[in-house]
Write an enzyme that holds these catalytic residues in place. Structure first.
Site, PDB file in Angstrom:
ATOM      1  N   LEU A 151      45.836  31.159  39.074  1.00  0.00           N
ATOM      2  CA  LEU A 151      44.277  31.566  38.524  1.00  0.00           C
ATOM      3  C   LEU A 151      43.989  32.895  38.241  1.00  0.00           C
ATOM      4  O   LEU A 151      43.567  33.004  37.080  1.00  0.00           O
ATOM      5  CB  LEU A 151      43.384  30.687  39.512  1.00  0.00           C
ATOM      6  CG  LEU A 151      42.142  30.629  39.444  1.00  0.00           C
ATOM      7  CD1 LEU A 151      41.802  29.497  38.352  1.00  0.00           C
ATOM      8  CD2 LEU A 151      41.485  30.283  40.666  1.00  0.00           C
ATOM      9  N   GLY A 170      38.392  37.139  38.562  1.00  0.00           N
ATOM     10  CA  GLY A 170      38.909  36.960  40.241  1.00  0.00           C
ATOM     11  C   GLY A 170      37.824  35.919  40.709  1.00  0.00           C
ATOM     12  O   GLY A 170      37.889  34.700  40.443  1.00  0.00           O
ATOM     13  N   PHE A 216      48.467  38.982  41.459  1.00  0.00           N
ATOM     14  CA  PHE A 216      48.507  38.635  42.904  1.00  0.00           C
ATOM     15  C   PHE A 216      48.975  37.208  43.322  1.00  0.00           C
ATOM     16  O   PHE A 216      49.002  36.881  44.282  1.00  0.00           O
ATOM     17  CB  PHE A 216      46.774  38.385  43.406  1.00  0.00           C
ATOM     18  CG  PHE A 216      46.212  39.668  43.347  1.00  0.00           C
ATOM     19  CD1 PHE A 216      46.616  40.986  43.430  1.00  0.00           C
ATOM     20  CD2 PHE A 216      44.886  39.453  43.218  1.00  0.00           C
ATOM     21  CE1 PHE A 216      46.079  42.130  43.557  1.00  0.00           C
ATOM     22  CE2 PHE A 216      43.883  40.767  43.040  1.00  0.00           C
ATOM     23  CZ  PHE A 216      44.400  41.892  43.202  1.00  0.00           C
ATOM     24  N   GLU A 231      41.208  32.924  47.622  1.00  0.00           N
ATOM     25  CA  GLU A 231      40.646  31.594  47.479  1.00  0.00           C
ATOM     26  C   GLU A 231      39.438  31.335  47.671  1.00  0.00           C
ATOM     27  O   GLU A 231      38.580  30.596  48.294  1.00  0.00           O
ATOM     28  CB  GLU A 231      41.435  30.356  48.154  1.00  0.00           C
ATOM     29  CG  GLU A 231      42.769  30.045  47.490  1.00  0.00           C
ATOM     30  CD  GLU A 231      43.821  29.267  48.488  1.00  0.00           C
ATOM     31  OE1 GLU A 231      43.340  28.244  48.726  1.00  0.00           O
ATOM     32  OE2 GLU A 231      44.846  29.865  48.592  1.00  0.00           O
TER      33      GLU A 231
HETATM   34  C1  LIG Z   1      47.517  38.594  49.049  1.00  0.00           C
HETATM   35  C2  LIG Z   1      46.836  37.759  47.909  1.00  0.00           C
HETATM   36  C3  LIG Z   1      47.276  36.499  47.597  1.00  0.00           C
HETATM   37  C4  LIG Z   1      46.580  35.779  46.510  1.00  0.00           C
HETATM   38  N1  LIG Z   1      47.171  34.795  46.231  1.00  0.00           N
HETATM   39  C5  LIG Z   1      46.650  34.322  44.822  1.00  0.00           C
HETATM   40  C6  LIG Z   1      47.284  32.997  44.268  1.00  0.00           C
HETATM   41  O1  LIG Z   1      48.305  32.473  44.686  1.00  0.00           O
HETATM   42  N2  LIG Z   1      46.785  32.659  43.285  1.00  0.00           N
HETATM   43  C7  LIG Z   1      45.665  33.095  42.783  1.00  0.00           C
HETATM   44  O2  LIG Z   1      45.244  32.738  41.747  1.00  0.00           O
HETATM   45  N3  LIG Z   1      45.048  34.134  43.280  1.00  0.00           N
HETATM   46  C8  LIG Z   1      45.411  34.652  44.240  1.00  0.00           C
HETATM   47  N4  LIG Z   1      44.846  35.876  44.796  1.00  0.00           N
HETATM   48  C9  LIG Z   1      43.636  36.290  44.194  1.00  0.00           C
HETATM   49  C10 LIG Z   1      42.542  36.071  45.051  1.00  0.00           C
HETATM   50  O3  LIG Z   1      42.223  34.533  45.110  1.00  0.00           O
HETATM   51  C11 LIG Z   1      41.191  36.851  44.520  1.00  0.00           C
HETATM   52  O4  LIG Z   1      41.739  38.207  44.803  1.00  0.00           O
HETATM   53  C12 LIG Z   1      39.959  36.638  45.142  1.00  0.00           C
HETATM   54  O5  LIG Z   1      39.364  35.318  44.401  1.00  0.00           O
HETATM   55  C13 LIG Z   1      38.959  37.596  44.802  1.00  0.00           C
HETATM   56  O6  LIG Z   1      38.829  37.816  43.197  1.00  0.00           O
HETATM   57  P1  LIG Z   1      38.960  39.504  42.954  1.00  0.00           P
HETATM   58  O7  LIG Z   1      39.848  40.030  43.677  1.00  0.00           O
HETATM   59  O8  LIG Z   1      38.833  39.522  41.491  1.00  0.00           O
HETATM   60  O9  LIG Z   1      37.536  40.119  43.596  1.00  0.00           O
HETATM   61  P2  LIG Z   1      36.097  40.181  42.464  1.00  0.00           P
HETATM   62  O10 LIG Z   1      35.838  38.803  42.160  1.00  0.00           O
HETATM   63  O11 LIG Z   1      36.196  41.154  41.808  1.00  0.00           O
HETATM   64  O12 LIG Z   1      35.211  40.429  43.720  1.00  0.00           O
HETATM   65  C14 LIG Z   1      34.792  41.535  44.173  1.00  0.00           C
HETATM   66  C15 LIG Z   1      33.701  41.599  45.194  1.00  0.00           C
HETATM   67  O13 LIG Z   1      32.371  41.160  44.685  1.00  0.00           O
HETATM   68  C16 LIG Z   1      31.963  39.775  45.186  1.00  0.00           C
HETATM   69  N5  LIG Z   1      31.446  38.966  44.264  1.00  0.00           N
HETATM   70  C17 LIG Z   1      32.060  38.556  43.126  1.00  0.00           C
HETATM   71  N6  LIG Z   1      31.201  37.634  42.502  1.00  0.00           N
HETATM   72  C18 LIG Z   1      29.957  37.663  43.466  1.00  0.00           C
HETATM   73  C19 LIG Z   1      28.862  36.852  43.196  1.00  0.00           C
HETATM   74  N7  LIG Z   1      28.605  36.075  42.279  1.00  0.00           N
HETATM   75  N8  LIG Z   1      28.154  36.909  44.014  1.00  0.00           N
HETATM   76  C20 LIG Z   1      28.086  37.923  45.293  1.00  0.00           C
HETATM   77  N9  LIG Z   1      29.409  38.519  45.487  1.00  0.00           N
HETATM   78  C21 LIG Z   1      30.295  38.290  44.392  1.00  0.00           C
HETATM   79  C22 LIG Z   1      33.268  39.397  45.986  1.00  0.00           C
HETATM   80  O14 LIG Z   1      32.927  38.580  46.959  1.00  0.00           O
HETATM   81  C23 LIG Z   1      33.861  40.573  46.336  1.00  0.00           C
HETATM   82  O15 LIG Z   1      33.141  41.044  47.482  1.00  0.00           O
HETATM   83  C24 LIG Z   1      45.540  36.457  45.817  1.00  0.00           C
HETATM   84  C25 LIG Z   1      45.109  37.923  46.217  1.00  0.00           C
HETATM   85  C26 LIG Z   1      45.660  38.487  47.251  1.00  0.00           C
HETATM   86  C27 LIG Z   1      45.310  39.665  47.786  1.00  0.00           C
END
Ligand SMILES: Cc1cc2nc3c(=O)[nH]c(=O)nc-3n(C[C@H](O)[C@H](O)[C@H](O)COP(=O)(O)OP(=O)(O)OC[C@H]3O[C@@H](n4cnc5c(N)ncnc54)[C@H](O)[C@@H]3O)c2cc1C
Lengths: 387, 260
Positions: A126, A132, A157, A364
């Protein structure tokens, strides 16, 4: 409030078998599994041989035909014994579940048996570099061409990436449409134009693979689409609903491992002429840890049970994920504290638990996103109860 | 291939406590398990059936709660279970036990191979397996670490104190197995569920063609006078290091002991 999930005799017998396997096979190797830095195929194969991979899959597709609550307890035991293996197990469900829930009979017949037996491992793609928390910006394009869709874009990721053979990918048929353009596909490893990129170096989970999935004019048969065009958001949300239960219980399992390490340590470490378990400050930490674990566990079980009952479970799943992941961070931190300086060394497992815990607050759906989901539902509940 | 595995439920501890007054085992509060060597026997039975086809039947003589152990054997993958159970069988020594099990095996009908553990953790006698083979008048090979079956012949590698020995025996036969023969499997979920539906046949004293004066306490020529834990022997002293140094140290030791 809906609660009624006493374990049946069948469940108890199954849990006993899983516990024995986890204690005797996974736990003794957990440190090595983490440190080796290779995908934990050995333990994953063992988990598959134990019939754990397809617990909620109907028997006709090679599964156990049991419920999600049973799967949830299994995931807890796995996570307590070996968090890395537990993470593979959780991510596997993210491919298995959408096929099981949204697949056609043909798709199920083709993909479920190998996933249910664990002969093949699954993954769910995803997240992208610029998408994210916010899935409306997903940029992996899917363009119809004859009987195929052509995929172009990059996921990052992705847990089990490169090792898994079956991927559920969320792409878009039109980025301007936002989440309304999202469309889900089943993509097999080895499909031309589907490559694997960078494997992330992480704070913990050295042996887990989290890789880039690169789609470069990758042709996927239209028959591999889940539901229809533009219904990928539904697939993603449904999958994340189950995934949140998996994350919540993974955090519970890890927190339990931390308690299981901290309490015996407190009974052997002597300072000021007595074991530190006698100090009320230590006892209060233990009390808080045990209480938070129990609360998190019950929330997770309840969410799973509500799903099994066909009740709306998303709010409780979000609560379970939020509470369990944050509780896990507190509990693992206290476990290090109880160990003192030794807890900061790699001699004891608690420093690893402490690092592993942080992940649960992020993946997630971050804690912030869970709060948004919960608040949204609660506010709506009160709006519905118009005075 | 019809395989019968002999198994026993034992208390889960290598150091069973013994009541100093009655000289019997104290079982209260001790969880029960399948005798560990018998788990190897069950594993070998299941593997041979997986390889050669046929059925693996587990057989135990024991109190009602031994059913738990039989269920576990079924969950490991045994096909059926027979439980010889009744007060009349209680207090049997190895002679009466061998006789009773042999009678049960006769009643089960044709078989190709009987497998048992080399000994139990509690009794440690290693007599029941050979006793059963004698009662049935079949070949036996104890302390098996490897078996290969071809047609009606079986090759058995035995572990003896100072060497291995390979025997060829004609089926039907009995083997007792050592721990190193295999790694017993954990019951997988599908088998845990399937085991619930597998049959456990219970034979009481009226179901078994056994002479009353040969079973249980009445049929046991042995009487236990006293049970005690053997004294621990001290490990010999091990001299380590480079050979010349070790030799010098050894000579010095022997001199000190006035042995040379
Ligand atoms: C080890 C690992 C395994 C993973 N496995 C998978 C997988 O198998 N499949 C997959 O698809 N993804 C996977 N991911 C991705 C993971 O789901 C995302 O990292 C996560 O959803 C957060 O997205 P982002 O990293 O882009 O953070 P961002 O969305 O950029 O968030 C950054 C910060 O902003 C905050 N934020 C964002 N939007 C808002 C809002 N509207 N209001 C308040 N705060 C907000 C967040 O809470 C966070 O604190 C994995 C990540 C890791 C590290």
């Amino acid at each position: 409030m809906a609660v009624d999930f006493a374990f049946t005799q069948d469940q108890q017998d199954i849990f006993a078998a899983i516990k024995e396997f986890c204690d005797e096979e996974l736990a003794p190797k957990a440190k090595e599994t983490d440190e080796r830095g290779d995908f934990p195929w050995e333990t994953v194969r063992q988990v598959a041989e134990m019939d754990l991979m397809g617990i909620p899959v109907p028997e006709e597709y090679g599964g156990m035909g049991m419920d999600f609550l049973t799967w949830t307890v299994a995931a807890e035991y796995l996570s307590t014994a070996c968090t890395t293996t537990g993470a593979v197990f959780g991510a596997h469900m993210l491919a298995l579940y959408p096929i099981m829930a949204y697949g056609t009979d043909e798709q199920k017949a083709k993909y479920l048996p190998a996933l249910a037996t664990g002969e093949k491992i699954g993954a769910f793609g995803l997240t992208e570099p610029n998408a994210g928390s916010d899935q409306s910006t997903i940029a992996t394009r899917a363009e119809r061409d004859g009987d195929d869709y052509v995929l172009n874009g990059t996921k990052i990721f992705i847990t089990n990436g490169g090792e898994a053979e079956i991927y559920v990918i969320i792409a878009t048929v039109g980025q301007r449409l936002g989440v309304r353009g999202l469309t889900a596909f089943i993509v097999e490893k080895g499909t031309p134009g589907f490559e694997f990129g960078k494997n992330e170096k992480k704070m913990a989970y050295k042996s887990l693979s989290n890789r880039e999935l690169i789609f470069d004019d990758c042709r996927v048969p239209a028959g591999n689409m889940l539901l229809t065009e533009k219904r990928g958001f539904r697939v993603a949300m449904g999958t994340l609903g189950v995934g949140r239960i998996g994350m919540a219980i993974g955090a519970v399992g890890l927190a339990q491992a931390a308690l299981d390490a901290a309490v015996p340590y407190s009974k052997t470490r002597v300072q000021y002429g007595q074991t530190i378990e006698n100090f009320q400050a230590i006892q209060f930490m233990i009390a808080d840890m045990a209480t938070e674990i129990q609360a998190a566990r019950l929330l997770s079980y309840q969410a799973a049970w509500m799903k099994d009952q066909g009740l709306e479970f998303e709010k409780v799943a979000a609560m379970a994920k939020l509470y369990a992941s944050e509780a896990c961070s507190r509990v693992t931190s206290k476990a290090v504290q109880i160990h003192g300086g030794y807890g900061y060394t790699a001699e004891f497992p608690v420093e690893r638990y402490f690092r592993e815990a942080k992940l649960f607050e992020i993946v997630e759906g971050t804690s912030e996103i869970q709060r948004l989901v919960i608040a949204n539902r609660v506010l709506k509940e009160y709006a519905d109860k118009k005075r | 291939m019809n395989i019968i595995v002999l198994m026993k439920q034992v208390p889960d501890t290598a150091e069973v406590r013994i009541d100093p007054v009655s000289n019997t085992l104290v079982r209260e509060g001790v969880p029960s398990i399948i005798n560990p060597f018998d788990e190897n026997a069950i594993e070998e039975g299941i593997r041979l059936v997986e390889k050669h086809g046929g059925r693996c039947t587990v057989l135990t003589m024991g109190p009602p709660q031994a059913e738990e152990a039989l269920r576990r054997a079924l969950a490991m993958g045994a096909d059926e279970a027979v439980h010889v159970c009744g007060r009349e069988f209680a207090g049997a020594d190895t002679w009466a036990t061998s006789y009773t099990l042999a009678q049960a095996i006769r009643q089960l009908g044709e078989f190709d191979l009987i497998i048992c553990g080399k000994q139990t953790f509690e009794g440690d006698t290693a007599q029941v397996g050979p006793g059963v083979a004698e009662q049935l008048g079949i070949a036996q090979a104890t302390y098996a670490i490897e078996v290969q079956i071809e047609g009606r012949k079986m090759r058995v590698k035995r572990v003896l104190e100072d060497r291995y020995e390979t025997l060829e025996v004609r089926l039907p036969a009995l083997i007792s197995v050592v721990k190193q023969i295999n790694e017993p499997r954990h019951p997988r979920l599908k088998n845990v569920m399937a085991a619930k539906k597998k049959p456990i046949t219970v034979w009481g004293v009226d179901d078994l063609d056994a002479r009353p004066n040969l079973i249980g306490l009445a049929g046991s020529p042995t009487s236990v006078v006293r049970i005690f834990a053997p004294e621990r022997h001290h490990k010999g002293e091990i001299i380590e290091g480079e050979t010349p140094v070790v030799v010098d140290k050894l000579i010095e030791k022997l001199r000190q002991l006035e042995a040379v």
